[in-house]
Design a protein around this motif. Structure first.
Motif, PDB file in Angstrom:
ATOM      1  N   UNK A 195       5.883 -25.194   1.602  1.00 52.24           N
ATOM      2  CA  UNK A 195       6.012 -24.921   0.438  1.00 52.24           C
ATOM      3  C   UNK A 195       5.504 -23.718  -0.060  1.00 52.24           C
ATOM      4  N   UNK A 196       4.295 -23.327   0.604  1.00 48.10           N
ATOM      5  CA  UNK A 196       3.650 -22.035   0.192  1.00 48.10           C
ATOM      6  C   UNK A 196       4.172 -20.801   0.099  1.00 48.10           C
ATOM      7  N   UNK A 197       5.077 -20.612   1.524  1.00 51.71           N
ATOM      8  CA  UNK A 197       5.814 -19.332   1.522  1.00 51.71           C
ATOM      9  C   UNK A 197       6.999 -19.197   0.515  1.00 51.71           C
ATOM     10  N   UNK A 198       7.540 -20.367   0.139  1.00 51.44           N
ATOM     11  CA  UNK A 198       8.580 -20.376  -0.940  1.00 51.44           C
ATOM     12  C   UNK A 198       8.208 -20.137  -2.040  1.00 51.44           C
ATOM     13  N   UNK A 199       7.009 -20.870  -2.781  1.00 48.15           N
ATOM     14  CA  UNK A 199       6.674 -20.654  -4.000  1.00 48.15           C
ATOM     15  C   UNK A 199       5.954 -19.066  -4.303  1.00 48.15           C
ATOM     16  N   UNK A 200       5.454 -18.740  -3.043  1.00 46.84           N
ATOM     17  CA  UNK A 200       4.804 -17.338  -3.177  1.00 46.84           C
ATOM     18  C   UNK A 200       5.907 -16.365  -2.979  1.00 46.84           C
ATOM     19  N   UNK A 201       7.044 -16.369  -2.330  1.00 45.60           N
ATOM     20  CA  UNK A 201       8.109 -15.544  -2.441  1.00 45.60           C
ATOM     21  C   UNK A 201       8.700 -15.633  -3.771  1.00 45.60           C
TER      22      UNK A 201
ATOM     23  N   UNK B 107       7.337  -8.973 -10.910  1.00 48.03           N
ATOM     24  CA  UNK B 107       7.749  -7.687 -10.474  1.00 48.03           C
ATOM     25  C   UNK B 107       7.157  -6.550 -11.538  1.00 48.03           C
ATOM     26  N   UNK B 108       7.515  -6.731 -12.674  1.00 50.20           N
ATOM     27  CA  UNK B 108       6.970  -5.702 -13.999  1.00 50.20           C
ATOM     28  C   UNK B 108       5.633  -5.760 -13.816  1.00 50.20           C
TER      29      UNK B 108
ATOM     30  N   UNK C 279      13.689  -0.028  -4.915  1.00 53.65           N
ATOM     31  CA  UNK C 279      13.578  -1.467  -3.917  1.00 53.65           C
ATOM     32  C   UNK C 279      14.604  -1.171  -2.661  1.00 53.65           C
ATOM     33  N   UNK C 280      14.472  -0.170  -2.367  1.00 54.37           N
ATOM     34  CA  UNK C 280      15.722   0.290  -1.250  1.00 54.37           C
ATOM     35  C   UNK C 280      15.026   0.143   0.276  1.00 54.37           C
ATOM     36  N   UNK C 281      13.831  -0.023   0.141  1.00 56.80           N
ATOM     37  CA  UNK C 281      12.943   0.108   1.590  1.00 56.80           C
ATOM     38  C   UNK C 281      12.061  -1.125   1.642  1.00 56.80           C
TER      39      UNK C 281
ATOM     40  N   UNK D  96      12.444  -4.104  -0.572  1.00 56.69           N
ATOM     41  CA  UNK D  96      13.765  -4.316  -0.679  1.00 56.69           C
ATOM     42  C   UNK D  96      13.938  -5.940  -0.524  1.00 56.69           C
ATOM     43  N   UNK D  97      12.617  -6.668  -0.278  1.00 56.42           N
ATOM     44  CA  UNK D  97      12.575  -8.091  -0.065  1.00 56.42           C
ATOM     45  C   UNK D  97      12.879  -8.741  -1.637  1.00 56.42           C
ATOM     46  N   UNK D  98      12.598  -7.822  -2.587  1.00 55.94           N
ATOM     47  CA  UNK D  98      12.715  -8.255  -4.069  1.00 55.94           C
ATOM     48  C   UNK D  98      14.251  -8.748  -4.314  1.00 55.94           C
ATOM     49  N   UNK D  99      15.266  -8.269  -3.556  1.00 57.98           N
ATOM     50  CA  UNK D  99      16.502  -8.677  -3.893  1.00 57.98           C
ATOM     51  C   UNK D  99      16.793  -9.991  -3.502  1.00 57.98           C
ATOM     52  N   UNK D 100      15.897 -10.669  -3.011  1.00 66.62           N
ATOM     53  CA  UNK D 100      16.219 -11.877  -2.368  1.00 66.62           C
ATOM     54  C   UNK D 100      15.913 -13.139  -3.338  1.00 66.62           C
TER      55      UNK D 100
END
Length: 270
Positions: free
Chosen positions: A99-105, A114-115, A140-142, A146-150
């Motif tokens: 769960x940790x990678x999920x909730x962290x992501x 993000x703000x 957020x293009x690189x 860019x991972x923010x788009x997920x």
């Protein structure tokens, strides 16, 4: 105080101000406060997830959300509510590896965080009418931004984790003999789950998931009801985001204290 620079033809010249900002209010206070809170949370959770102990209270079925679900052979007996499907983990992998990678992501890519993160940690921008220290901007293009788009994909997995936390919370309504019981830890876990649910369900991605791409709400009354409910929660998304940071730390700290024997759980019933 300042000189003027000639702008493009047809436009008024812009003032060439050398000062970082002309604001006289304490514009730096919100980003510093939020940055401090985020730093405390990151430091605390990092220490706790790698501690590998004091995360389960067998008598009252308390499992900290930082270790849920615990599905490896390294987990203490009773804490694996969903079975054991991983071998014993090395010390450099947290027991809550699922769960940790999920909730962290989910939190890192969240629009609110993000703000908060851009202003408090990345200083981009620090505040309105305050110059940025960065000379180059790529958005957020690189990688890695860019991972923010997920974010929406992290939301779907985070919703599953929320259900897992719900099950952990319901199991906490049991006494030492297995019958119904309530302790202070039970109430803390319940309040934490409510805040996590508020944060998850008020997410913009959740609002899109339940009501997005619909042309006629009248043909989808159930989804319209969900969309209306989430829309009412959405303005409070930032509030749930910050409160849930503290409730997660409080829940973990309380369960750790009871598990380590530092304090005794206050039982209200059974």
């Amino acid at each position: 105080m300042s000189s003027t620079a000639t702008g493009p033809v047809g436009q008024r010249p812009r003032a060439s101000i050398q000062a970082r900002t002309l604001r006289t209010d304490r514009w730096w206070l919100p980003p510093v406060t939020i940055g401090t809170v985020l730093a405390i949370f990151v430091i605390y959770t990092t220490i706790r997830i790698f501690m590998g102990k004091w995360y389960w209270v067998d008598d009252f079925h308390y499992l900290t959300p930082l270790y849920s679900p615990c599905v490896s052979e390294s987990c203490v007996p009773g804490s694996s509510h969903f079975g054991v499907w991983l071998p014993a983990l090395p010390f450099f992998l947290p027991l809550g590896i699922i769960a940790f990678p999920i909730v962290a992501g989910f939190r890192v890519t969240c629009y609110y965080y993000r703000k908060a993160g851009y202003r408090s940690l990345w200083l981009s921008p620090q505040a309105c009418a305050v110059a940025e220290p960065h000379k180059k901007y790529t958005g957020e293009t690189r990688f890695p931004l860019i991972l923010m788009n997920y974010h929406r994909y992290f939301f779907y997995f985070a919703a599953v984790v929320l259900l897992i936390n719900l099950w952990d919370m319901l199991l906490a309504f049991r006494g030492p003999d297995g019958s119904f019981g309530v302790g202070l830890g039970t109430l803390i876990m319940a309040f934490n789950w409510v805040m996590l649910a508020g944060y998850t369900l008020s997410c913009h991605a959740c609002r899109h998931a339940v009501g997005g791409r619909l042309k006629h709400f009248s043909r989808h009354p159930l989804r319209y009801r969900f969309w209306t409910f989430v829309s009412k929660l959405n303005p409070h998304h930032g509030r749930y985001a910050m409160i849930s940071l503290f409730t997660v730390m409080l829940t973990d700290a309380y369960i750790m204290s009871v598990s380590a024997g530092w304090i005794t759980d206050l039982r209200l019933f059974n």
